[in-house]
Design a protein around this motif. Structure first.
Motif, mmCIF file in Angstrom:
data_model
loop_
_atom_site.group_PDB
_atom_site.id
_atom_site.type_symbol
_atom_site.label_atom_id
_atom_site.label_comp_id
_atom_site.label_asym_id
_atom_site.label_seq_id
_atom_site.Cartn_x
_atom_site.Cartn_y
_atom_site.Cartn_z
ATOM 1 N N ARG A 193 40.029 24.191 58.795
ATOM 2 C CA ARG A 193 39.599 23.459 60.010
ATOM 3 C C ARG A 193 40.397 23.985 61.163
ATOM 4 N N TYR A 194 40.048 23.641 62.551
ATOM 5 C CA TYR A 194 40.685 24.296 63.675
ATOM 6 C C TYR A 194 42.184 23.876 63.806
ATOM 7 N N ASP A 195 42.238 22.718 63.685
ATOM 8 C CA ASP A 195 43.604 22.105 64.002
ATOM 9 C C ASP A 195 44.698 22.651 63.038
ATOM 10 N N GLN A 196 43.850 22.912 61.885
ATOM 11 C CA GLN A 196 44.959 23.459 60.841
ATOM 12 C C GLN A 196 45.278 24.790 61.065
ATOM 13 N N ILE A 197 44.506 25.552 61.522
ATOM 14 C CA ILE A 197 44.651 26.973 61.980
ATOM 15 C C ILE A 197 45.791 26.897 63.153
ATOM 16 N N MET A 198 45.664 26.086 64.146
ATOM 17 C CA MET A 198 46.504 26.202 65.011
ATOM 18 C C MET A 198 47.992 25.665 64.471
ATOM 19 N N ARG A 199 47.826 24.756 63.668
ATOM 20 C CA ARG A 199 49.248 24.004 62.989
ATOM 21 C C ARG A 199 49.767 25.413 62.250
ATOM 22 N N LEU A 200 49.100 26.146 61.424
ATOM 23 C CA LEU A 200 49.660 27.071 60.779
ATOM 24 C C LEU A 200 50.321 27.966 61.732
ATOM 25 N N GLY A 201 49.540 28.672 62.597
ATOM 26 C CA GLY A 201 49.878 29.691 63.667
ATOM 27 C C GLY A 201 51.288 29.314 64.135
ATOM 28 N N TRP A 202 51.315 28.075 64.750
ATOM 29 C CA TRP A 202 52.402 27.761 65.834
ATOM 30 C C TRP A 202 53.659 27.136 64.969
ATOM 31 N N LYS A 203 53.132 26.429 64.212
ATOM 32 C CA LYS A 203 54.477 25.568 63.334
ATOM 33 C C LYS A 203 54.936 26.304 62.224
ATOM 34 N N VAL A 204 54.192 27.023 61.579
ATOM 35 C CA VAL A 204 54.561 27.713 60.197
ATOM 36 C C VAL A 204 54.988 29.318 60.197
ATOM 37 N N LEU A 205 53.949 30.084 60.845
ATOM 38 C CA LEU A 205 54.085 31.455 60.844
ATOM 39 C C LEU A 205 55.238 31.795 61.955
ATOM 40 N N ILE A 206 55.247 31.310 63.103
ATOM 41 C CA ILE A 206 55.953 31.575 64.120
ATOM 42 C C ILE A 206 57.512 31.400 63.776
ATOM 43 N N PRO A 207 57.780 30.066 63.266
ATOM 44 C CA PRO A 207 59.241 29.758 62.783
ATOM 45 C C PRO A 207 59.698 30.724 61.653
ATOM 46 N N ILE A 208 58.891 31.157 60.813
ATOM 47 C CA ILE A 208 59.187 31.969 59.555
ATOM 48 C C ILE A 208 59.499 33.391 60.232
ATOM 49 N N THR A 209 58.894 33.936 60.896
ATOM 50 C CA THR A 209 59.283 35.146 61.572
ATOM 51 C C THR A 209 60.559 34.926 62.190
ATOM 52 N N LEU A 210 60.636 33.950 63.034
ATOM 53 C CA LEU A 210 61.995 34.056 63.811
ATOM 54 C C LEU A 210 63.228 33.951 62.897
ATOM 55 N N ILE A 211 63.123 33.052 61.965
ATOM 56 C CA ILE A 211 64.089 32.818 60.929
ATOM 57 C C ILE A 211 64.568 34.468 60.412
ATOM 58 N N TRP A 212 63.370 34.912 60.026
ATOM 59 C CA TRP A 212 63.421 36.175 59.213
ATOM 60 C C TRP A 212 64.248 37.234 59.893
ATOM 61 N N ILE A 213 63.924 37.248 61.236
ATOM 62 C CA ILE A 213 64.403 38.270 62.345
ATOM 63 C C ILE A 213 66.072 38.139 62.367
ATOM 64 N N GLY A 214 66.188 36.770 62.376
ATOM 65 C CA GLY A 214 67.821 36.392 62.521
ATOM 66 C C GLY A 214 68.429 37.097 61.101
ATOM 67 N N VAL A 215 67.690 36.563 60.001
ATOM 68 C CA VAL A 215 68.216 37.091 58.721
ATOM 69 C C VAL A 215 68.541 38.557 58.826
ATOM 70 N N GLU A 216 67.391 39.326 59.201
ATOM 71 C CA GLU A 216 67.349 40.813 59.228
ATOM 72 C C GLU A 216 68.677 41.223 60.014
ATOM 73 N N ALA A 217 68.602 40.483 61.478
ATOM 74 C CA ALA A 217 70.019 40.812 62.112
ATOM 75 C C ALA A 217 71.157 40.783 61.428
#
Lengths: 200, 357
Positions: free
Chosen positions: B321-345
């Motif tokens: 559903r459209y709102d679920q797509i937005m939620r997945l993109g902004w609230k799930v995927l972006i935080p995951i990448t941010l956290i993992w970039i920190g872990v990587e550093a």
């Protein structure tokens, strides 16, 4: 020689597109002319071997900022006639601003250059020179403080934009996703045992 | 033959280089276009078998029974090219005709920096990864303009959805690639592959697994594929942004870029996370064995696998559903990448894993 020809060709398109931005009747066409402007500016950067800046220009301005611009402009229902009404009233202010910009450009392009020798093109760069690495090195050593400041300003803008949408509106129907996910079949469906109907 | 060689030698070296590069570009383009044709067939066949159907099995070359169905994409192309192109009367005519081209050009131009094998890449530029990101972000213009210029409500809704979705997932994809570039220490795609030398476990996926998942999900969304294909959403908005397009304008200019982009992202996935043209047995088997050698062969196999994953996902998941797509993109995927970039550093700072030397 070839570089000079390319420079003038792309500069001409750039100026033409810039004129298009302010002269186009339709705001969507204006935005598209601005995209063309950014593209040509990026190509001019490529011509002086600043490939990192050129690609980032396309990535950030064309790929993200202008998409949102286009998004907003397309959603607006703009009445062009109404916008044109105040033209003569606002013209003096516009002329003053235009003069200030011209004086500033004059200052940057001419007065500041007094006494500086014009080299006429950049020196050829060494074979394995990486524009990206050089910018990174300067940005994170010499200019680290302004860089961090810029980052904080952008962060504040993000937080402000999010805060604007955090207000509670009455009567809004929102889904509680954990609640939806945790639904079990027995809460929704009741299975009833009843004797089958018989023919009389 | 002698004469031809003499003629070739008589051409000035600059012109020779130009001719060779042009031929290479034409070669890559033709390969991509044929691959797109084969992919449309593969999609219909794979999804067909997953749904217990057979898929296209009629059109064939020279009446050969074994090639039944293989000629289907070519028949489709001929059919679409012969159809009438209809331009809606109330549309913005120039933009309506320009929009498909704006989708097509970036989709094909991105192939310039793809490292096909240790030796062959069209343009070995330093900022290759940035170039890919910049050009893939341009495709959205064609979609938005197609929606707007059609002057149709369905098309406009599709364009709006697509624009918001692509902007959202581009950020997640960009951050996932920041992780890759931290691991490789270079923006050059060839260097990124070379930095993953040495067998399956030294490829990036092992240390960047969350980023790999984010990349795959956001590449599905970026290419507007199921389960994120709300931009076309035929159950709600007919066909979304390309509802007013017909014939060649639709076929060559929307279907072709979509599939070309699909092949591109499934080719870049191995480049970023699965060692590109490197062999998985490198370091485990003797160096002189064929299967321990790097080569285009490995990249081809890996790309085919990820293309299969694309089709598999389409046949498996219902549309978001459209709102679920937005939620997945902004609230799930972006935080995951941010956290993992920190872990990587932190990993890089402690010199663990690929940063050990």
């Amino acid at each position: 020689m070839l570089v000079t020809i390319l420079f003038y060709a792309f500069s001409a398109v750039l100026i033409g597109a810039a004129l298009g931005v302010i002269l186009a009747r339709n705001p969507v066409h204006s935005v598209l002319f601005l995209v063309l402007c950014f593209f040509n500016a990026a190509v001019l950067w490529l011509l002086i071997e600043a490939e990192f800046l050129a690609i980032v220009m396309v990535l950030v301005y064309v790929g993200a900022v202008m998409v949102l611009f286009l998004f907003v402009v397309m959603m607006l229902d703009i009445n062009i006639e109404k916008l044109r009404e105040g033209f003569t009233r606002n013209a003096p202010l516009g002329i003053v601003i235009a003069l200030i910009v011209i004086v500033e450009l004059y200052y940057v392009l001419w007065v500041r250059r007094l006494g500086i020798e014009v080299t006429g093109g950049t020196a050829p760069l060494p074979e394995n020179y990486s524009n990206t690495a050089e910018i990174g090195a300067v940005l994170y050593t010499e200019y680290v403080y302004p860089f961090q400041l810029a980052a904080v300003v952008l962060l504040i803008a993000i937080i402000a934009a999010i805060a604007l949408t955090m207000r509670k509106r009455p009567g809004l129907k929102l889904q509680d996703i954990p609640h939806q996910v945790s639904v079990r079949a027995r809460d929704r469906v009741r299975i009833v045992q009843m004797p089958t109907e018989r023919d009389p | 033959m002698e004469k031809l060689l003499a003629m070739w030698a008589a051409i000035p070296p600059d012109l020779q280089a130009l001719i060779i590069v042009t031929l290479q570009i034409v070669g890559v383009m033709m390969t991509v276009i044929v691959a797109v044709a084969m992919l449309t067939l593969a999609e219909r066949k794979v999804i067909g078998y997953m749904q217990l159907r057979i898929g296209p099995n009629r059109v064939t070359f020279f009446g050969l029974r074994i090639l039944r169905g293989v000629a289907q994409p070519f028949a489709d192309v001929v059919k679409l090219l012969l159809k009438e192109i209809i331009v809606p009367g109330a549309s913005s005519r120039l933009l309506f005709l320009l929009a498909p081209l704006i989708v097509l050009v970036p989709a094909l131009a991105t192939w310039a920096v793809v490292p096909f094998s240790p030796e062959f890449v069209l343009a070995d530029i330093n900022a290759g990864l940035l170039y890919v990101l910049a050009l893939t972000s341009l495709g959205v213009y064609g979609v938005i303009l197609a929606g707007w210029a059609s002057n149709s409500k369905y098309a406009f809704l599709g364009a709006m959805r697509s624009a918001a979705q692509m902007v959202a997932y581009e950020i997640a994809m960009g951050f996932a690639l920041v992780g890759v570039l931290m691991a490789a220490g270079s923006l050059n795609l060839g260097e990124i592959v070379r930095s993953q030398q040495g067998g399956v476990l030294s490829w990036n996926w092992f240390w960047l697994f969350p980023l790999f998942i984010v990349y795959v999900v956001s590449s599905l969304a970026e290419t507007n594929r199921a389960p994120f294909d709300v931009a076309e959403g035929e159950s709600e908005i007919v066909a979304g942004f390309h509802v007013e397009y017909s014939g060649a304008a639709f076929a060559a200019l929307f279907a072709l870029p979509e599939y070309a982009n699909m092949i591109l992202v499934s080719l870049l996935c191995p480049v970023f996370f699965f060692g590109g043209w490197l062999s998985p047995f490198q370091g485990y088997l003797p160096e002189d064995w064929f299967i321990a050698q790097p080569g285009f062969f490995w990249l081809f196999l890996k790309t085919c696998f990820f293309l299969f994953v694309f089709l598999w996902v389409r046949a498996t998941f219902p549309r978001y559903r459209y709102d679920q797509i937005m939620r997945l993109g902004w609230k799930v995927l972006i935080p995951i990448t941010l956290i993992w970039i920190g872990v990587e550093a932190v990993l890089a700072w402690l010199r663990i894993g690929p940063w050990a030397n």
